[in-house]
Every structure is written in C-alpha cells, then in structure tokens.
Scaffold this motif. Sequence first.
Motif, PDB file in Angstrom:
ATOM      1  N   LEU A  53       0.784  -0.668   0.203  1.00 30.29           N
ATOM      2  CA  LEU A  53       0.179   0.321  -0.193  1.00 30.29           C
ATOM      3  C   LEU A  53       0.644   1.661   0.019  1.00 30.29           C
ATOM      4  N   LYS A  54       1.764   1.282   1.088  1.00 29.41           N
ATOM      5  CA  LYS A  54       3.355   2.452   1.204  1.00 29.41           C
ATOM      6  C   LYS A  54       3.964   2.363  -0.192  1.00 29.41           C
ATOM      7  N   TYR A  55       3.736   1.712  -1.199  1.00 29.00           N
ATOM      8  CA  TYR A  55       4.565   1.868  -2.329  1.00 29.00           C
ATOM      9  C   TYR A  55       3.153   2.116  -3.480  1.00 29.00           C
ATOM     10  N   ARG A  56       1.994   1.545  -3.694  1.00 25.99           N
ATOM     11  CA  ARG A  56       1.245   2.292  -4.463  1.00 25.99           C
ATOM     12  C   ARG A  56       1.101   3.927  -4.338  1.00 25.99           C
ATOM     13  N   ALA A  57       1.075   4.045  -3.095  1.00 27.27           N
ATOM     14  CA  ALA A  57       0.307   5.840  -2.710  1.00 27.27           C
ATOM     15  C   ALA A  57       1.236   6.347  -2.641  1.00 27.27           C
ATOM     16  N   TRP A  58       2.910   5.705  -2.663  1.00 29.91           N
ATOM     17  CA  TRP A  58       4.396   7.094  -3.200  1.00 29.91           C
ATOM     18  C   TRP A  58       4.430   7.097  -4.341  1.00 29.91           C
ATOM     19  N   HIS A  59       3.554   5.892  -5.237  1.00 29.13           N
ATOM     20  CA  HIS A  59       4.133   5.845  -6.960  1.00 29.13           C
ATOM     21  C   HIS A  59       3.698   6.263  -7.408  1.00 29.13           C
ATOM     22  N   ARG A  60       2.015   7.494  -7.321  1.00 23.71           N
ATOM     23  CA  ARG A  60       0.850   7.762  -8.096  1.00 23.71           C
ATOM     24  C   ARG A  60       1.299   8.060 -10.052  1.00 23.71           C
ATOM     25  N   GLY A  61       2.721   8.732  -9.842  1.00 22.70           N
ATOM     26  CA  GLY A  61       2.687   9.289 -11.316  1.00 22.70           C
ATOM     27  C   GLY A  61       3.149  10.891 -11.328  1.00 22.70           C
ATOM     28  N   THR A  62       2.608  11.511 -10.098  1.00 21.36           N
ATOM     29  CA  THR A  62       2.765  13.445 -10.511  1.00 21.36           C
ATOM     30  C   THR A  62       3.253  13.809  -8.366  1.00 21.36           C
ATOM     31  N   ARG A  63       3.851  14.345  -8.704  1.00 18.77           N
ATOM     32  CA  ARG A  63       4.658  15.012  -7.371  1.00 18.77           C
ATOM     33  C   ARG A  63       3.181  14.927  -6.922  1.00 18.77           C
ATOM     34  N   GLU A  64       2.595  15.738  -6.937  1.00 17.98           N
ATOM     35  CA  GLU A  64       1.199  16.484  -6.114  1.00 17.98           C
ATOM     36  C   GLU A  64       0.737  15.282  -5.448  1.00 17.98           C
ATOM     37  N   ALA A  65      -0.045  14.583  -6.332  1.00 20.10           N
ATOM     38  CA  ALA A  65      -0.696  13.092  -5.961  1.00 20.10           C
ATOM     39  C   ALA A  65       0.285  11.698  -4.736  1.00 20.10           C
ATOM     40  N   ASP A  66       1.879  11.982  -5.027  1.00 22.17           N
ATOM     41  CA  ASP A  66       2.565  11.466  -4.088  1.00 22.17           C
ATOM     42  C   ASP A  66       2.617  11.986  -2.942  1.00 22.17           C
ATOM     43  N   MET A  67       2.841  13.529  -2.653  1.00 19.00           N
ATOM     44  CA  MET A  67       2.968  13.405  -1.934  1.00 19.00           C
ATOM     45  C   MET A  67       1.591  14.424  -0.499  1.00 19.00           C
ATOM     46  N   MET A  68      -0.359  13.711  -1.540  1.00 20.64           N
ATOM     47  CA  MET A  68      -0.739  14.242  -0.871  1.00 20.64           C
ATOM     48  C   MET A  68      -1.129  12.445  -0.127  1.00 20.64           C
ATOM     49  N   ILE A  69      -1.427  11.256  -0.790  1.00 25.89           N
ATOM     50  CA  ILE A  69      -1.432  10.483  -1.280  1.00 25.89           C
ATOM     51  C   ILE A  69      -0.508   9.126   0.149  1.00 25.89           C
ATOM     52  N   GLY A  70       0.522   9.608  -0.660  1.00 28.06           N
ATOM     53  CA  GLY A  70       1.401   9.854   0.402  1.00 28.06           C
ATOM     54  C   GLY A  70       1.528   9.854   2.007  1.00 28.06           C
ATOM     55  N   GLY A  71       1.521  10.421   1.385  1.00 26.84           N
ATOM     56  CA  GLY A  71       1.509  11.993   3.189  1.00 26.84           C
ATOM     57  C   GLY A  71       0.576  11.261   3.848  1.00 26.84           C
ATOM     58  N   PHE A  72      -0.299  10.885   3.485  1.00 18.89           N
ATOM     59  CA  PHE A  72      -1.491  10.836   4.167  1.00 18.89           C
ATOM     60  C   PHE A  72      -1.427   9.005   4.577  1.00 18.89           C
ATOM     61  N   PHE A  73      -0.982   8.262   3.553  1.00 18.58           N
ATOM     62  CA  PHE A  73      -0.886   6.640   4.266  1.00 18.58           C
ATOM     63  C   PHE A  73       0.752   6.967   5.364  1.00 18.58           C
ATOM     64  N   ASP A  74       1.174   7.237   4.937  1.00 18.72           N
ATOM     65  CA  ASP A  74       2.390   7.763   6.577  1.00 18.72           C
ATOM     66  C   ASP A  74       1.526   8.768   7.610  1.00 18.72           C
ATOM     67  N   ALA A  75       1.030   9.633   7.390  1.00 16.78           N
ATOM     68  CA  ALA A  75       0.058   9.848   8.368  1.00 16.78           C
ATOM     69  C   ALA A  75      -0.233   9.427   9.396  1.00 16.78           C
ATOM     70  N   HIS A  76      -1.491   7.943   8.843  1.00 22.99           N
ATOM     71  CA  HIS A  76      -2.544   7.643   9.173  1.00 22.99           C
ATOM     72  C   HIS A  76      -2.599   6.218   9.669  1.00 22.99           C
ATOM     73  N   HIS A  77      -1.554   4.979   8.302  1.00 25.33           N
ATOM     74  CA  HIS A  77      -1.253   3.745   8.531  1.00 25.33           C
ATOM     75  C   HIS A  77      -0.885   3.324   9.402  1.00 25.33           C
ATOM     76  N   ALA A  78      -0.717   3.370  10.804  1.00 29.11           N
ATOM     77  CA  ALA A  78      -0.230   2.815  12.318  1.00 29.11           C
ATOM     78  C   ALA A  78      -1.845   2.617  12.506  1.00 29.11           C
ATOM     79  N   GLY A  79      -2.634   3.519  12.338  1.00 30.06           N
ATOM     80  CA  GLY A  79      -3.406   2.393  12.434  1.00 30.06           C
ATOM     81  C   GLY A  79      -4.666   2.171  11.818  1.00 30.06           C
ATOM     82  N   TRP A  80      -4.306   1.754  10.921  1.00 27.93           N
ATOM     83  CA  TRP A  80      -5.487   0.756  10.651  1.00 27.93           C
ATOM     84  C   TRP A  80      -5.686  -1.168  11.054  1.00 27.93           C
ATOM     85  N   GLY A  81      -6.990  -1.042  11.324  1.00 26.22           N
ATOM     86  CA  GLY A  81      -7.165  -2.431  11.086  1.00 26.22           C
ATOM     87  C   GLY A  81      -7.750  -2.898   9.765  1.00 26.22           C
ATOM     88  N   PRO A  82      -8.052  -4.075   9.130  1.00 26.94           N
ATOM     89  CA  PRO A  82      -7.996  -4.857   7.975  1.00 26.94           C
ATOM     90  C   PRO A  82      -9.524  -3.849   7.269  1.00 26.94           C
TER      91      PRO A  82
END
Length: 86
Positions: free
Chosen positions: A8-37
């Motif tokens: 999921l991290k790879y897919r979030a940080w490799h979107r194709g544009t820097r803006e999307a990487d920052m938004m989606i990847g940054g969101f992943f980094d900030a929130h994934h630790a608390g995610w369940g299934p």
Amino acid sequence: MDDVLRALKYRAWHRGTREADMMIGGFFDAHHAGWGPHERALFAALLTETDVDIMAWAIGTQPVPERYQGAMMDALQKLDFIRIAK
C-alpha cells in the motif's frame, strides 16, 4: 511493516505526479499505523481510483462517492499531513 502495508505504501507513493504522491503518500504515512483490516481494504480500494478524482474529493471540488464517505475521507480532506520541504 507487513507485506500488505508495504504494498500500500508503494502504491500510495508512486502515483505518477509529485502532487498526488505528496497527498496520497503523505496521508498513508500519517495514518496507516492505526488501520485495521477494514481501513486497509478501504485504502486499497481508494488507490484504484484516478489521482484526479482522489485529489478532487480531498480538496472538495467534487462530491465524495458514498463508498468512500467516512472517517478516512474526513482525515484525507484535512490535508494537515502534507509536508512541504523549504
């Protein structure tokens, strides 16, 4: 980090544009630790959408589809997780 989160991290940080990487990847980094299934599955589904749609939902220029409405989208829409290097 387990294999599912790594993918999921790879897919979030490799979107194709820097803006999307920052938004989606940054969101992943900030929130994934608390995610369940359920949250992992929801984020995986969100990653199948186009960057243009995800970004439009996040900044409020398009209505969020019902399937993505909820706590995760509310957190994405805050945009308080984006770090811009100076």
